[in-house]
Design a protein around this motif. Structure first.
Motif, PDB file in Angstrom:
ATOM      1  N   ARG A 106       0.850  -1.188   0.000  1.00 27.38           N
ATOM      2  CA  ARG A 106       0.000   0.000   0.000  1.00 27.38           C
ATOM      3  C   ARG A 106       0.885   1.237   0.000  1.00 27.38           C
ATOM      4  NH1 ARG A 106      -0.514   2.515   5.151  1.00 27.38           N
ATOM      5  NH2 ARG A 106       0.758   1.443   6.697  1.00 27.38           N
ATOM      6  N   VAL A 107       0.283   2.370  -0.272  1.00 28.19           N
ATOM      7  CA  VAL A 107       0.978   3.649  -0.135  1.00 28.19           C
ATOM      8  C   VAL A 107       0.684   4.167   1.266  1.00 28.19           C
ATOM      9  CG1 VAL A 107       1.182   6.019  -0.981  1.00 28.19           C
ATOM     10  CG2 VAL A 107       0.791   4.142  -2.599  1.00 28.19           C
ATOM     11  N   THR A 108       1.737   4.507   1.993  1.00 30.03           N
ATOM     12  CA  THR A 108       1.587   4.994   3.360  1.00 30.03           C
ATOM     13  C   THR A 108       1.370   6.505   3.366  1.00 30.03           C
ATOM     14  OG1 THR A 108       3.951   5.391   3.655  1.00 30.03           O
ATOM     15  CG2 THR A 108       3.125   3.176   4.193  1.00 30.03           C
ATOM     16  N   GLY A 109       0.989   7.013   4.512  1.00 31.10           N
ATOM     17  CA  GLY A 109       0.763   8.444   4.656  1.00 31.10           C
ATOM     18  C   GLY A 109       2.007   9.271   4.441  1.00 31.10           C
ATOM     19  N   ASP A 110       3.179   8.672   4.667  1.00 29.00           N
ATOM     20  CA  ASP A 110       4.422   9.420   4.454  1.00 29.00           C
ATOM     21  C   ASP A 110       5.050   9.146   3.090  1.00 29.00           C
ATOM     22  OD1 ASP A 110       5.166   6.836   5.126  1.00 29.00           O
ATOM     23  OD2 ASP A 110       6.549   7.406   6.711  1.00 29.00           O
ATOM     24  N   ILE A 124       9.579  -7.263  12.799  1.00 29.31           N
ATOM     25  CA  ILE A 124       8.905  -6.585  11.705  1.00 29.31           C
ATOM     26  C   ILE A 124       9.923  -6.111  10.670  1.00 29.31           C
ATOM     27  CG2 ILE A 124       7.494  -4.591  11.074  1.00 29.31           C
ATOM     28  CD1 ILE A 124       6.273  -4.769  13.913  1.00 29.31           C
ATOM     29  N   VAL A 125       9.704  -6.512   9.416  1.00 33.11           N
ATOM     30  CA  VAL A 125      10.558  -6.119   8.312  1.00 33.11           C
ATOM     31  C   VAL A 125       9.667  -5.447   7.267  1.00 33.11           C
ATOM     32  CG1 VAL A 125      12.183  -6.884   6.538  1.00 33.11           C
ATOM     33  CG2 VAL A 125      12.111  -8.060   8.754  1.00 33.11           C
ATOM     34  N   GLU A 126       9.978  -4.211   6.930  1.00 36.39           N
ATOM     35  CA  GLU A 126       9.238  -3.484   5.911  1.00 36.39           C
ATOM     36  C   GLU A 126       9.938  -3.631   4.567  1.00 36.39           C
ATOM     37  OE1 GLU A 126       8.778   0.565   7.179  1.00 36.39           O
ATOM     38  OE2 GLU A 126       7.243   0.035   8.652  1.00 36.39           O
ATOM     39  N   LEU A 127       9.154  -3.841   3.527  1.00 38.96           N
ATOM     40  CA  LEU A 127       9.627  -3.864   2.146  1.00 38.96           C
ATOM     41  C   LEU A 127       9.123  -2.564   1.534  1.00 38.96           C
ATOM     42  CD1 LEU A 127       8.449  -7.493   1.304  1.00 38.96           C
ATOM     43  CD2 LEU A 127      10.524  -6.781   2.500  1.00 38.96           C
ATOM     44  N   VAL A 128      10.021  -1.664   1.160  1.00 39.64           N
ATOM     45  CA  VAL A 128       9.594  -0.331   0.764  1.00 39.64           C
ATOM     46  C   VAL A 128      10.210   0.112  -0.559  1.00 39.64           C
ATOM     47  CG1 VAL A 128       9.358   0.336   3.197  1.00 39.64           C
ATOM     48  CG2 VAL A 128      11.453   0.948   1.961  1.00 39.64           C
ATOM     49  N   CYS A 129       9.568   1.132  -1.140  1.00 41.55           N
ATOM     50  CA  CYS A 129      10.165   1.937  -2.190  1.00 41.55           C
ATOM     51  C   CYS A 129       9.538   3.322  -2.080  1.00 41.55           C
ATOM     52  CB  CYS A 129       9.981   1.328  -3.575  1.00 41.55           C
ATOM     53  SG  CYS A 129       8.314   1.410  -4.229  1.00 41.55           S
ATOM     54  N   ARG A 130      10.240   4.322  -2.578  1.00 41.35           N
ATOM     55  CA  ARG A 130       9.725   5.704  -2.501  1.00 41.35           C
ATOM     56  C   ARG A 130       9.140   6.118  -3.813  1.00 41.35           C
ATOM     57  NH1 ARG A 130      13.609   9.297   1.279  1.00 41.35           N
ATOM     58  NH2 ARG A 130      14.185   7.660   2.691  1.00 41.35           N
TER      59      ARG A 130
END
Length: 130
Positions: A106-110, A124-130
């Motif tokens: 999902r797209v987060t608020g930040d 907890i491991v986050e998989l992210v991209c900007r």
């Protein structure tokens, strides 16, 4: 100044090592064993230069993290996967391999695109991209 490494206690050193090597392309050094204390460790290195030390000892308590409760200490760490497609693909692979996904992509608020998975010890491991 920079952080040299973070460290995690684990109950299953080999399973945890395999998780980060297999899914996050970590490279591992040879296992260090201290015969006096029973400490066993690996240093896992990532392409970015970050390092994670995973450790076990006979007296490590078998209390897993509970992501549903908030407590003092580290809450998570994140891997930048550089694209939404990479986040989606790794999330799907981890799910199919039996890992618990606690946050669907999902797209987060930040402004991050992220999903969230638990490692073998419930971290907890986050998989992210900007």
């Amino acid at each position: 100044m920079r952080i040299d490494h973070l460290a995690l206690w684990t109950l299953d050193l080999e399973k945890t090592r395999e998780f980060y090597v297999r899914y996050f392309d970590a490279s591992s050094n040879d296992k260090y064993i201290n015969p006096k204390t029973g400490l066993e460790t690996y240093f896992l290195s990532f392409e970015s230069g970050a390092r994670l030390e995973i450790m076990t000892r006979p007296e490590v308590l078998s209390l897993k993290q509970d992501y549903t409760k908030r407590s003092i200490g580290f809450t998570h760490f994140a891997f930048d996967l550089e694209s939404r497609e990479n986040v989606d693909n790794l999330t799907d692979k981890l799910f199919k391999d039996g890992y618990e996904i606690i946050g669907e992509p999902r797209v987060t608020g930040d402004g991050y695109y992220e999903s969230v998975v638990l490692d073998p010890d419930g971290n907890i491991v986050e998989l992210v991209c900007r």
